[in-house]
Design an enzyme around this catalytic site. Structure first.
Site, mmCIF file in Angstrom:
data_model
loop_
_atom_site.group_PDB
_atom_site.id
_atom_site.type_symbol
_atom_site.label_atom_id
_atom_site.label_comp_id
_atom_site.label_asym_id
_atom_site.label_seq_id
_atom_site.Cartn_x
_atom_site.Cartn_y
_atom_site.Cartn_z
ATOM 1 N N GLY A 1 0.844 -1.190 0.000
ATOM 2 C CA GLY A 1 0.000 0.000 0.000
ATOM 3 C C GLY A 1 0.877 1.236 0.000
ATOM 4 O O GLY A 1 2.039 1.176 0.407
ATOM 5 N N GLN B 1 3.148 10.117 1.190
ATOM 6 C CA GLN B 1 4.445 9.441 1.237
ATOM 7 C C GLN B 1 5.314 9.777 0.030
ATOM 8 O O GLN B 1 6.514 9.536 0.034
ATOM 9 C CB GLN B 1 4.254 7.915 1.303
ATOM 10 C CG GLN B 1 3.568 7.463 2.581
ATOM 11 C CD GLN B 1 3.484 5.953 2.637
ATOM 12 O OE1 GLN B 1 2.544 5.356 2.133
ATOM 13 N NE2 GLN B 1 4.492 5.333 3.225
ATOM 14 N N CYS C 1 6.252 0.337 7.310
ATOM 15 C CA CYS C 1 5.863 1.473 6.477
ATOM 16 C C CYS C 1 7.059 1.917 5.648
ATOM 17 O O CYS C 1 8.161 2.038 6.184
ATOM 18 C CB CYS C 1 5.395 2.605 7.388
ATOM 19 S SG CYS C 1 4.839 4.048 6.478
ATOM 20 N N LEU C 2 6.832 2.161 4.360
ATOM 21 C CA LEU C 2 7.929 2.574 3.482
ATOM 22 C C LEU C 2 8.552 3.895 3.950
ATOM 23 O O LEU C 2 9.713 4.158 3.674
ATOM 24 C CB LEU C 2 7.428 2.724 2.035
ATOM 25 C CG LEU C 2 6.893 1.449 1.373
ATOM 26 C CD1 LEU C 2 6.435 1.741 -0.044
ATOM 27 C CD2 LEU C 2 7.936 0.342 1.378
ATOM 28 N N HIS D 1 -4.320 1.391 7.475
ATOM 29 C CA HIS D 1 -2.984 1.997 7.567
ATOM 30 C C HIS D 1 -2.875 3.193 6.598
ATOM 31 O O HIS D 1 -2.400 4.266 6.977
ATOM 32 C CB HIS D 1 -1.937 0.916 7.247
ATOM 33 C CG HIS D 1 -0.512 1.384 7.241
ATOM 34 N ND1 HIS D 1 0.434 0.904 8.118
ATOM 35 C CD2 HIS D 1 0.139 2.265 6.429
ATOM 36 C CE1 HIS D 1 1.609 1.486 7.861
ATOM 37 N NE2 HIS D 1 1.462 2.312 6.832
ATOM 38 N N GLU D 2 -3.351 2.998 5.360
ATOM 39 C CA GLU D 2 -3.215 4.058 4.344
ATOM 40 C C GLU D 2 -4.165 5.231 4.620
ATOM 41 O O GLU D 2 -3.785 6.390 4.430
ATOM 42 C CB GLU D 2 -3.443 3.506 2.932
ATOM 43 C CG GLU D 2 -2.510 2.373 2.511
ATOM 44 C CD GLU D 2 -1.027 2.623 2.753
ATOM 45 O OE1 GLU D 2 -0.602 3.795 2.767
ATOM 46 O OE2 GLU D 2 -0.293 1.645 2.956
ATOM 47 N N HIS E 1 -2.634 7.432 7.058
ATOM 48 C CA HIS E 1 -1.656 8.333 6.429
ATOM 49 C C HIS E 1 -2.314 9.614 5.926
ATOM 50 O O HIS E 1 -1.751 10.702 6.045
ATOM 51 C CB HIS E 1 -0.992 7.652 5.212
ATOM 52 C CG HIS E 1 0.260 6.890 5.533
ATOM 53 N ND1 HIS E 1 1.369 7.481 6.094
ATOM 54 C CD2 HIS E 1 0.593 5.592 5.334
ATOM 55 C CE1 HIS E 1 2.327 6.564 6.232
ATOM 56 N NE2 HIS E 1 1.884 5.405 5.793
HETATM 57 NI NI NI Z 1 2.784 3.528 5.687
#
Ligand code: NI
Length: 154
Positions: free
Chosen positions: A37, A42, A80-81, A122-123, A126
């Site tokens: 995701g 991000q 998380c990236l 999660h997204e 964000h």
């Molecule tokens: Ni993330």
């Protein structure tokens, strides 16, 4: 950027080639990093767009809203990236209902469960400036790290 509430996207803006290109770029970034995701903040765009990996390909969610959270929750490990090398256990609803626009501006609404529901939660966090580390009940080592430690032991 990651702590800001992202701006809503107008359906008419989805006709812009720049926005369609952003979706493609986000899918590429997600795939290159083995992510499941990715949210627009991000990649430095403070807009309500999230990309979710599915078996049928990348699902683009514009202005996603979770309209129902099940009382039944589950613990699961997340990473998380944007926070490389950090993993943690997060409690999330097992089932959710999502309302959003698709990449062409069509209204969609669907149910999600399990890992799919976890990634969406999660997204969507964000897009509201929330990171998984805000919710983690325990910081963990992460599967990859544990596997490489196992290997070095042998
Ligand atoms: Ni993330």
């Amino acid at each position: 950027m990651l702590r800001r509430k992202a701006d809503t996207v107008k359906a008419t803006e989805l006709r812009k080639p720049e926005l369609q290109q952003l979706f493609l770029d986000m899918v590429e970034t997600m795939d290159d990093n083995d992510g499941i995701g990715l949210a627009a903040p991000q990649v430095n765009k403070s807009i309500q767009v999230a990309i979710i990996k599915t078996k049928e390909g990348a699902l683009v969610l514009v202005n996603p809203k979770i309209t129902r959270f099940s009382l039944r929750k589950e613990l699961g490990e997340e990473g998380c990236l944007s926070i490389p090398g950090v993993y943690g256990t997060v409690k999330r609803s097992r089932n959710i209902r999502v309302h959003a626009l698709d990449k062409r501006g069509k209204r969609i609404n669907f149910k999600a469960a399990g890992l799919f529901a976890r990634v969406i939660q999660h997204e969507v966090d964000h897009l509201n400036g929330i990171l998984f580390i805000d919710k983690t009940v325990e910081i963990t080592m992460g599967k990859e790290k544990l596997e490489s430690m196992e290997k070095s032991k042998r």
